[in-house]
Every structure is written in structure tokens, then in C-alpha cells.
Design a protein around this motif. Structure first.
Motif, PDB file in Angstrom:
ATOM      1  N   VAL A 134       0.851  -1.189   0.000  1.00  0.00           N
ATOM      2  CA  VAL A 134       0.000   0.000   0.000  1.00  0.00           C
ATOM      3  C   VAL A 134       0.890   1.243   0.000  1.00  0.00           C
ATOM      4  O   VAL A 134       1.872   1.308   0.736  1.00  0.00           O
ATOM      5  CB  VAL A 134      -0.933   0.015   1.230  1.00  0.00           C
ATOM      6  CG1 VAL A 134      -1.756   1.296   1.269  1.00  0.00           C
ATOM      7  CG2 VAL A 134      -1.844  -1.196   1.208  1.00  0.00           C
ATOM      8  N   LYS A 135       0.519   2.222  -0.824  1.00  0.00           N
ATOM      9  CA  LYS A 135       1.308   3.451  -0.945  1.00  0.00           C
ATOM     10  C   LYS A 135       0.448   4.644  -0.550  1.00  0.00           C
ATOM     11  O   LYS A 135      -0.733   4.718  -0.869  1.00  0.00           O
ATOM     12  CB  LYS A 135       1.796   3.618  -2.384  1.00  0.00           C
ATOM     13  CG  LYS A 135       2.581   4.896  -2.639  1.00  0.00           C
ATOM     14  CD  LYS A 135       3.164   4.910  -4.046  1.00  0.00           C
ATOM     15  CE  LYS A 135       2.118   5.181  -5.096  1.00  0.00           C
ATOM     16  NZ  LYS A 135       2.697   5.348  -6.440  1.00  0.00           N
ATOM     17  N   LYS A 136       1.090   5.604   0.154  1.00  0.00           N
ATOM     18  CA  LYS A 136       0.400   6.854   0.502  1.00  0.00           C
ATOM     19  C   LYS A 136       1.423   7.970   0.606  1.00  0.00           C
ATOM     20  O   LYS A 136       2.506   7.775   1.144  1.00  0.00           O
ATOM     21  CB  LYS A 136      -0.343   6.725   1.838  1.00  0.00           C
ATOM     22  CG  LYS A 136      -1.158   7.972   2.198  1.00  0.00           C
ATOM     23  CD  LYS A 136      -1.947   7.756   3.480  1.00  0.00           C
ATOM     24  CE  LYS A 136      -2.860   8.942   3.764  1.00  0.00           C
ATOM     25  NZ  LYS A 136      -2.110  10.169   4.060  1.00  0.00           N
ATOM     26  N   ALA A 137       1.046   9.139   0.099  1.00  0.00           N
ATOM     27  CA  ALA A 137       1.915  10.328   0.211  1.00  0.00           C
ATOM     28  C   ALA A 137       1.057  11.506   0.617  1.00  0.00           C
ATOM     29  O   ALA A 137       0.143  11.892  -0.106  1.00  0.00           O
ATOM     30  CB  ALA A 137       2.607  10.608  -1.119  1.00  0.00           C
ATOM     31  N   GLY A 138       1.316  12.049   1.796  1.00  0.00           N
ATOM     32  CA  GLY A 138       0.592  13.227   2.267  1.00  0.00           C
ATOM     33  C   GLY A 138      -0.905  13.008   2.266  1.00  0.00           C
ATOM     34  O   GLY A 138      -1.422  12.055   2.828  1.00  0.00           O
ATOM     35  N   ASP A 139      -1.630  13.931   1.577  1.00  0.00           N
ATOM     36  CA  ASP A 139      -3.091  13.866   1.541  1.00  0.00           C
ATOM     37  C   ASP A 139      -3.627  12.941   0.461  1.00  0.00           C
ATOM     38  O   ASP A 139      -4.834  12.780   0.314  1.00  0.00           O
ATOM     39  CB  ASP A 139      -3.665  15.265   1.308  1.00  0.00           C
ATOM     40  CG  ASP A 139      -3.470  16.157   2.514  1.00  0.00           C
ATOM     41  OD1 ASP A 139      -3.369  15.619   3.624  1.00  0.00           O
ATOM     42  OD2 ASP A 139      -3.416  17.385   2.336  1.00  0.00           O
TER      43      ASP A 139
END
Length: 668
Positions: free
Chosen positions: A373-378
């Protein structure tokens, strides 16, 4: 003790404690122990209780939190609080630099600042005293959170000089404060905050300032809304001035001579950011020269002289436990991955977007898979790929349904679309999502009507369309779960207040297909009333630069519907405003105005108009109101006590008017 003696003691204590707070919270160099500060504060409280007339707005006792508020008042920003465009890699930064140099030449320098992960706010000071603080809101209208901001000890209640100024910054919750807050919430059996940014925003939007005071928030100021008569000519000079005035700025900033130095600064902080006492989600890069900023200008949403570099996305591994389906307001059925909760990019993630069935097939995603799973900031978390080599054989293949999970109608795939869509206009999910959209911040912005309340009202059959919102009564609401007398009265006031919104808010709220917030404003500006827009032809709509054929066709189709006509009549009968209230765009008739296309500078004190009123009137007539005088300036309007700008205008031979002449011309 007599009043005169007490007044001297109180003023001495206030000044002393304010200085100690400045040393502790801004300079981070405390000069006395906490116990000594507390002793002096108690002494001041006793004096002010005995002589309440001596309690002033800049007294340290005003930081503990005042009375509980009924609701937040709306605040219109004097100048828009724009969002920033994003850069995600070195190529994006170099492209930004190339565009800047194409516009202003190669002699350009930048200022790099840490992008604090918090809540953007604006603070207004009148004659040096903190007068008002507000949230960014939608960039044009925010909420008055003055009492909550007073509880942030690094915000001076009185600047070091008697200056009238508006400054902007990012309020945030330090990591230690966040950890302590969540520990206390868990001990009370409450749901912890997902991240410090949400915690900061939630704290500053508490109606009880005493609760905000307990959250130990902090702030970094990063700009002045208008440099006015300060003589500041660059962003870096502006930050230095804020330091001298007693504001807290971030000392990690750096002035860079070129884009190579910017990239080196960015790369350094990719590695160093975990060591900070607060969260950052990127680096903000700004052109330093204010004159060059003016030359570069802005788009409708963002300045062309600044960009936000976002740190690379963080990736983690977790297990996909289920796939949940939701129906949006346009009928699109979207699958969402339900995950074992995992910490990523400063947030606990339990859900991730899967977009559509084609993506699920393309990535071979099965229920029970180990996934990255990838997430960056908002950015919404997404499933990057599957770890197929970890499969046990118990994973289950997922198939999209053939019928709507909400209303059981057949799902269809329209031509050239990958999404499955429910086309039943009476689908409860679409109606509910449309209601949620209508009351949202960028639409009608009705405080107290969040997703849960809308769902409750819908399930109780109290609202079936947006017009029903304006028919709600005290008797209907008071019996609902979690709706006490104060909540009901606040909600009814917010509904009533929304009736006066400008037309573009209503247009966006109605959810016309392909019409976003920006297009809604363009349509409202051009046609001015709902009636004129409703009778507009395809040709009239496509004649507008920003309106394409697809959007125009959607608008015409929308207003041809009998149901839409009935709905608009109901809203108008309820008292909802159907006209545009903002400044209209410069039209052909305005091109004959003296001011059209001219660059005007306002300086000195105006008597009959405020600076902001004069600026708005000039811009309505097509003028560009600048903050400094240059060879490109066409006109300077000089009020009382005009200083260096007037002198420079005279040196350059630029035409100068007084306020009387300006008002005469504005009336023509």
C-alpha cells in the motif's frame, strides 16, 4: 491597593510574562524556570480578578480559553489564501524553474521552507494587537477561530511594534503533544486521532476554547498577506520582519541562488525529516523577489511563483481482508480495499482505493492477499501491487456485481467508461451522496450537516432532496440522536445563513455533471442569475472560453429537466439566493473604463474607502492593483502620510491622484 498602583503592577507583570513566553515559545531559550512563570501568572490572575478593568486583550491570562462559542462566524479573507501547485520529482522542480525564468529572466533566487503538515490560518493585527484569526476555509471564506488561536502561546497577543498587518501561517500539533493527546484519548476509551494534522484541525475547530488550550498547539508564520507600507521587497525580507515583530517563523528556511541549490536543500530534508519535532510533508519553494512574484501572477487556484515539493510516497505491506462497494452521487460503483490497519505516511490506514474492476483484474488482486500500500501526504492510499509469492491458496477472487448494491438496479458500463454505473435516478445512495455534496464546504457550506447527520435525516425520511433541508424544523430535529437544543439551534442558524450564499455555491452544490467549483463561478459571473443561466443556449455557453461542449451540453440538459425546474422553484421559495454576489469579470463595456488594463498602486491612508474596498472597485473595472511602484505602474493613488511609494512615483514621472480624484473616476 489603589487602582493606580495596581495598574502599574498589572502592566509590569503582563509585559514580563509576555517576554518570558516569547523567549520560551518563539526563541526556545527560556530565561526562568516554569515554576517561577506559574507563580507570576497566578499573581497576575489575582490582580485582574480584583481589578477586572485592568485586564487587557494582550494579557497572558487571555490564553486559557474564553467562554464556549455558539458557532464559528464566517470571515471573508481580504486577499485569497491560494493553494500551491505540486512537484513530485527533480524534473517537476526544474520545469517550474524554467517557466519562472522564461517569465522574469535568469536573475531569480528562491526561498525554500519546510512544508508544515497542519492547518493554514490567517492572523490580523490592528495597531499591534491581535484582532482576529481565521481558518483558510475554501480560500475565500474561512471561520473565525480567534479565541482558539489565542491559546497558542507562540502567537503574540501584541506585536513588538504598533503595526496593522495580516500574517499567514500553519498551526500544528508537535509530535509530543500528539502522542500525549492520543494516549489520554485511548485511556478514556475514545477513538484516537489518525495524525497530528487532523488533531490540530480538530483542536482549532472546538467550540470550547478551553479544550483547544489543553492541546498544546504551535505555529510557524510564513508570509504577510500584504506588505503594505513596510518597505519589504522580497519574501526573505518579509520573514525577517516577522521575526523582528515577535512572530515565530521556521528557522530551517534557506535562500537559494538557483534551482540546483533548491534541489540540494530538498534532497537533504528527505533524509532529515524524521528527526523533526513536528510533521512535514514537503518543501515549499518561492520566488524571493516580490516584484517578480507580481510579474508571475496567479492562476485561479495557485500562485505561479511558488510550488510545493511533495516527499516520495511511503509504502508498507498489509493484508487485504475484504472489498467493499460504494455508490457515488453520479452512480459510479467504486470498490474499496478493507485492510488490516497499518501506519503509513503519518496516518493509520485501513482502507485503500481500488478505482474499478479493470484495475483489480490488471493487478490480480484477491481477497486475503498480502498487498503493498502506498500513501503520500493527503493522497488517498492505493494498492500498488500484490505479493503473489506469499499466497496460501485460500485467497478468494473478487467479482463485481451485476446489480446496484444499494437499489438492486442493473449496473451499466457507458461507452468509453471503465466504471460500472447505476443509472437509477432514485437510487438512495446517489440521493444521499448528492445531499452530502450539497452541504459540503465548497458548496453551500452548512456547518453541522455532516455525512452522519445527512444520513440520519435521510434514513428518517426527513429529507429526500436538497430543498427539504430548508424545510427542517426545530421539532423534527430535537428528537434525533446526538441533537441537543444547542446543536439544533446552531444547525438551523447555519441553514438560514446558507440562503445568502452567492450563486456559484448553489450551482456547484446542485451537482451538475462536469461542472466543478471553478466552472460554477465562471457560469455565475457570466450569467449573474439562475434564471438567465437556465435559459442559456448551447451556443451562448460554448462562447465562454472556459466552457467546453461537453460541459455546455450537460448544463443545457440539466436545466431542461422538469424536476430540476421544480427543485429550483422550491429553493427560491425557501429564500435561497439565486444571484451572483461577487465581482463580475471585466467585460467589453469595462474596456472603455480608464482603469481597464492599468497597473495601479495604492499608498498612504485613505479616508472614505478602506484599502480593500478601493482595490475591489478598481479590479472590478479591470485594473491590476500592485503592491509596489515600478516603471510598469500607470497610476499611484496617494492618501495621507504617503511615503516612499509616492516619492518613487514622482521620481519616475508616474501620474499621482488623491482619493477625491479616485472616487470621482470610480463614479463615472
Amino acid at each position: 491597593m489603589d487602582l493606580k498602583t495596581a495598574e502599574k503592577h498589572v502592566k509590569d507583570l503582563q509585559n514580563l510574562l509576555n517576554q518570558y513566553s516569547y523567549e520560551y515559545y518563539v526563541l526556545d531559550t527560556p530565561s526562568i524556570p516554569d515554576a517561577e512563570y506559574d507563580k507570576l501568572l497566578r499573581e497576575l490572575i489575582e490582580y485582574e480578578e480584583q481589578f477586572p478593568e485592568l485586564r487587557s486583550s494582550d494579557s497572558p491570562t487571555q490564553r486559557v480559553g474564553g467562554a464556549v462559542l455558539e458557532m464559528f462566524e464566517k470571515v471573508e479573507h481580504r486577499s485569497p489564501m491560494l493553494s500551491l501547485g505540486n512537484a513530485f520529482n527533480e524534473a517537476d522542480l526544474r520545469d517550474f524553474d524554467r517557466k519562472v525564468r522564461q517569465a522574469v529572466g535568469d536573475d531569480v533566487s528562491y526561498v525554500c521552507e519546510l512544508k508544515i503538515d497542519g492547518l493554514a490560518v490567517t492572523l490580523r493585527y490592528d495597531d499591534g494587537f491581535f484582532a482576529q484569526g481565521a481558518t483558510r476555509g475554501d480560500g475565500t471564506i474561512g471561520e473565525d477561530i480567534t479565541e482558539n488561536l489565542k491559546t497558542i502561546k507562540s502567537i503574540p497577543l501584541k506585536a513588538k511594534e504598533p503595526i496593522t498587518i495580516e500574517v499567514r501561517g500553519e498551526a500544528f500539533m508537535p509530535k509530543k503533544s500528539f502522542e500525549a493527546l492520543n494516549k489520554a484519548k485511548e485511556e478514556r476509551g475514545e477513538e484516537p486521532f489518525a495524525n497530528p494534522r487532523n488533531a490540530a484541525a480538530g483542536s482549532l475547530r472546538q467550540l470550547d476554547p478551553k479544550l483547544a488550550a489543553k492541546r498544546n498547539l504551535d505555529i510557524f508564520l510564513y508570509a504577510m498577506a500584504d506588505v503594505g507600507e513596510t518597505g519589504v521587497t522580497s519574501h526573505s525580507e518579509g520573514l525577517d520582519l516577522l521575526d523582528r515583530l515577535g512572530f515565530k517563523t521556521n528557522k530551517e528556511r534557506k535562500k537559494c541562488a538557483n534551482i540546483d541549490e533548491v534541489i540540494a536543500y530538498v534532497e537533504g530534508w528527505v533524509e532529515k525529516r524524521p528527526n523533526l519535532a513536528y510533521d512535514i510533508d514537503g518543501i515549499v519553494v518561492k520566488v524571493d523577489s516580490l516584484q517578480q512574484q507580481l510579474q508571475l501572477g496567479t492562476t485561479a487556484k495557485s500562485p505561479r511563483w511558488a510550488i510545493a515539493y511533495k516527499f516520495p510516497a511511503e509504502e508498507v505491506i498489509t493484508t487485504l481482508r475484504a472489498i467493499e462497494l460504494s455508490v457515488g452521487r453520479t452512480g459510479v460503483v467504486t470498490p474499496t480495499a478493507i485492510l488490516d490497519p497499518v501506519r503509513v505516511a503519518g496516518t493509520t490506514v485501513g482502507r485503500a482505493s481500488l478505482h474499478n474492476e479493470d484495475l483489480i483484474r490488471e493487478k490480480d488482486i484477491k481477497i486475503g492477499d498480502q498487498v503493498v500500500v502506498k500513501k503520500a501526504g493527503d493522497i488517498i492510499p492505493e494498492v500498488v501491487n500484490v505479493l503473489a509469492d506469499r499466497r496460501t491458496g485460500e485467497e478468494v477472487e473478487f467479482h463485481m456485481p451485476s446489480h446496484c448494491p444499494e437499489c438492486s438496479s442493473d449496473l451499466v458500463r457507458l461507452e468509453e467508461e471503465v466504471a460500472l454505473r447505476c443509472i437509477n435516478p432514485k437510487c438512495p445512495a446517489q440521493i444521499r451522496e448528492g445531499l452530502i455534496h450539497f452541504v459540503s464546504r465548497n458548496a453551500m457550506n452548512i456547518d453541522g450537516l455532516g455525512e452522519k447527520v445527512i444520513s440520519q435525516l435521510f434514513s428518517e425520511h426527513l429529507i429526500k432532496d436538497v430543498a427539504d433541508i430548508y424545510k427542517l424544523t426545530y421539532e423534527q430535529l430535537i428528537g434525533l440522536e446526538r441533537m441537543g437544543e444547542k446543536s439544533v439551534n446552531n444547525l438551523l442558524r447555519a441553514i438560514e445563513a446558507s440562503k445568502s450564499n452567492s450563486l456559484e455555491k448553489l450551482l456547484f452544490g446542485l451537482g451538475i455533471r462536469h461542472v466543478g467549483a471553478k466552472a460554477a463561478k465562471t457560469l455565475a459571473q457570466q450569467f449573474e442569475t439562475m434564471g438567465k443561466l437556465g435559459s442559456a443556449t448551447l451556443e451562448e455557453l460554448t462562447a465562454i472560453n472556459e466552457i467546453g461542449e461537453k460541459m455546455a451540453d450537460s448544463v443545457v440538459t440539466f436545466f431542461e429537466s422538469e424536476e430540476v425546474g421544480e427543485l429550483i422553484n422550491e429553493l427560491e421559495t425557501a429564500g435561497v439566493n439565486m444571484g451572483y454576489k461577487g465581482a463580475r469579470p471585466v467585460s467589453q463595456e469595462d474596456s472603455n473604463s480608464f482603469f481597464a488594463g492599468k497597473t495601479v498602486v495604492l499608498t498612504g491612508k485613505l479616508e472614505q474607502l478602506t484599502r480593500n474596498e478601493a482595490k475591489e472597485k478598481l479590479e472590478e473595472l479591470g485594473a491590476n492593483v500592485a503592491g509596489s511602484v515600478s516603471k510598469k505602474t500607470d497610476l499611484v493613488v496617494a492618501g495621507e502620510d504617503a511615503g516612499s511609494k509616492l516619492a518613487k512615483a514622482q521620481d519616475l514621472g508616474i501620474e499621482v491622484w488623491d482619493e477625491e480624484r479616485l472616487i470621482r473616476e470610480l463614479k463615472k
